[in-house]
Design an enzyme around this catalytic site. Structure first.
Site, short mmCIF file in Angstrom:
data_model
loop_
_atom_site.label_atom_id
_atom_site.label_comp_id
_atom_site.label_asym_id
_atom_site.label_seq_id
_atom_site.Cartn_x
_atom_site.Cartn_y
_atom_site.Cartn_z
N ASP A 17 0.85 -1.21 0.00
CA ASP A 17 0.00 0.00 0.00
C ASP A 17 0.88 1.25 0.00
O ASP A 17 0.54 2.27 -0.61
CB ASP A 17 -0.91 -0.01 1.25
CG ASP A 17 -2.19 0.78 1.06
OD1 ASP A 17 -2.21 1.68 0.20
OD2 ASP A 17 -3.16 0.52 1.78
N CYS A 241 -4.30 4.87 -2.23
CA CYS A 241 -4.76 4.14 -3.40
C CYS A 241 -4.81 5.13 -4.57
O CYS A 241 -5.51 6.14 -4.48
CB CYS A 241 -6.13 3.54 -3.12
SG CYS A 241 -6.88 2.79 -4.57
#
Ligand code: HMG
Ligand code: MG
Length: 301
Positions: A17, A241
């Site tokens: 991430d 994201c």
């Protein structure tokens, strides 16, 4: 509301991430060095890469090489993000210990992120779960946008529960619930957990907070009162994201450790090792990461 858990398990998701949103290319060699540093920190699980389309996430396009080169610590579980059969095939070749499948509670984020409607996603993921379980791998199901979607706004607990039910039916071992754009405040965490805990045991749940508005630590405290003892975080607070505009990094592992150890909760992780790993990746990215604890200790030296 209960007392705090004695032990909290942190999953370090920085190499996945954290790096997926970075414009600056980190070489395979540097990624491997960094993951090897994390492997020696005492953390029990590292989500070390993604086996997704390299066009969508160029920063992790060397995932197959990284998987071959990292030094495996037998005490660490190495997991990776997998969107489909092709990703699972690569991930199994790379000898992952766990597969993380992922989708969203909101239609628009699901479409932007994985190019499918929610209904069309289930059969693809069910297939991945079945194959991963046949290969004896642990499978975590991520659900994004559990509080709010960058395109649709607030998301109801009912929407989240529908996706949770389907993923658990497909055989995932646990669920990681993502505050993808970091909007939740503690009362929203309470509301969602009260619904979830009516249906599923707390052991099935992991919380994944992005820290856009600085609420993640308060939300973790709230979740611990409900007995939740598994959280995802990234070294230095890296992350985000690319398909969720405005989302900041994950809550920083450094800050979570300061909180947990200060409360007397065991994590098995050495803060100094996380500090070193944070300073290392900060140097490689040539930018200051958001973690306050990282900055404080780096400046104190
Ligand atoms: P698609 O375009 O619908 O897929 O993408 P496709 O099957 O039509 O394939 C298109 C091309 O991609 C083909 O190549 C495939 O071979 C290739 P081409 O013929 O054009 O050269 N391809 C792959 N290549 C490598 N590995 C694969 C793979 N699959 C297809 N696994 C797809 C669908 C799901 C693949 C795409 O949309 C994708 O990769 N999405 C991933 C996006 C992503 O990684 N987002 C960030 C992670 S999610 C997140 O951060 C949230 C989370 O942290 C929780 C939270 O915070 O809430 C988990
Ligand atoms: Mg995330």
């Amino acid at each position: 509301m209960g007392r705090f858990p004695d032990f909290v398990q942190i999953k370090e998701v920085g190499p996945r991430d954290g790096l997926q949103n970075e414009k600056k290319w980190i070489s395979t060699e540097d990624k491997v060095t960094w993951i090897d540093m994390l492997s020696e920190s005492g953390v029990r699980e590292i989500e070390y890469t993604s086996f997704v389309s390299p066009k969508m996430i160029p920063a992790l396009s060397d995932s197959r090489k990284v998987g071959k080169q990292i030094k495996r610590n037998p005490k660490v579980m190495y997991s990776a993000l997998v969107p489909n059969r092709k990703g699972l095939e690569y991930a199994l070749e790379a000898e992952i210990d766990g597969a993380s499948i992922f989708m969203s509670a909101s239609e628009s984020h699901n479409l932007k992120n994985i190019n499918k409607t929610i209904d069309a996603t289930f059969p693809v993921l069910h297939d991945v779960v079945r194959e991963a379980k046949n290969a004896d791998k642990r499978v975590t199901g991520y659900i994004s946008t559990v509080f709010a979607c960058p395109y649709e706004g607030p998301i109801s607990p009912e929407q989240v529960l529908k996706v949770c039910d389907k993923l658990l039916e497909s055989g995932v071992d646990d669920l990681s619930l993502g505050d993808t754009i970091g909007t939740a405040v503690p009362t929203q965490v309470e509301l969602l957990l009260e619904e979830l805990l009516k249906r599923y045991p707390k052991e099935k749940l992991i919380l994944h907070f992005h820290d856009t508005r600085g609420m993640a630590i308060a939300n973790i405290m709230t979740a611990m009162h409900y007995g939740i003892n598994r959280f995802d975080s990234t070294v230095g607070g890296l992350g985000g994201c690319p398909y969720a505009p405005g989302a900041a990094g994950n809550v920083a592992t450094n800050d979570v450790l300061y909180l947990l150890h200060g409360l007397g909760i065991n994590t098995g992780i050495k803060e100094k090792k996380i500090q070193d790993a944070g300073e290392y990746i900060q140097r490689k990215l040539e930018k200051t990461l958001p973690s306050r604890s990282l900055a404080y200790l780096a400046n104190a030296q």
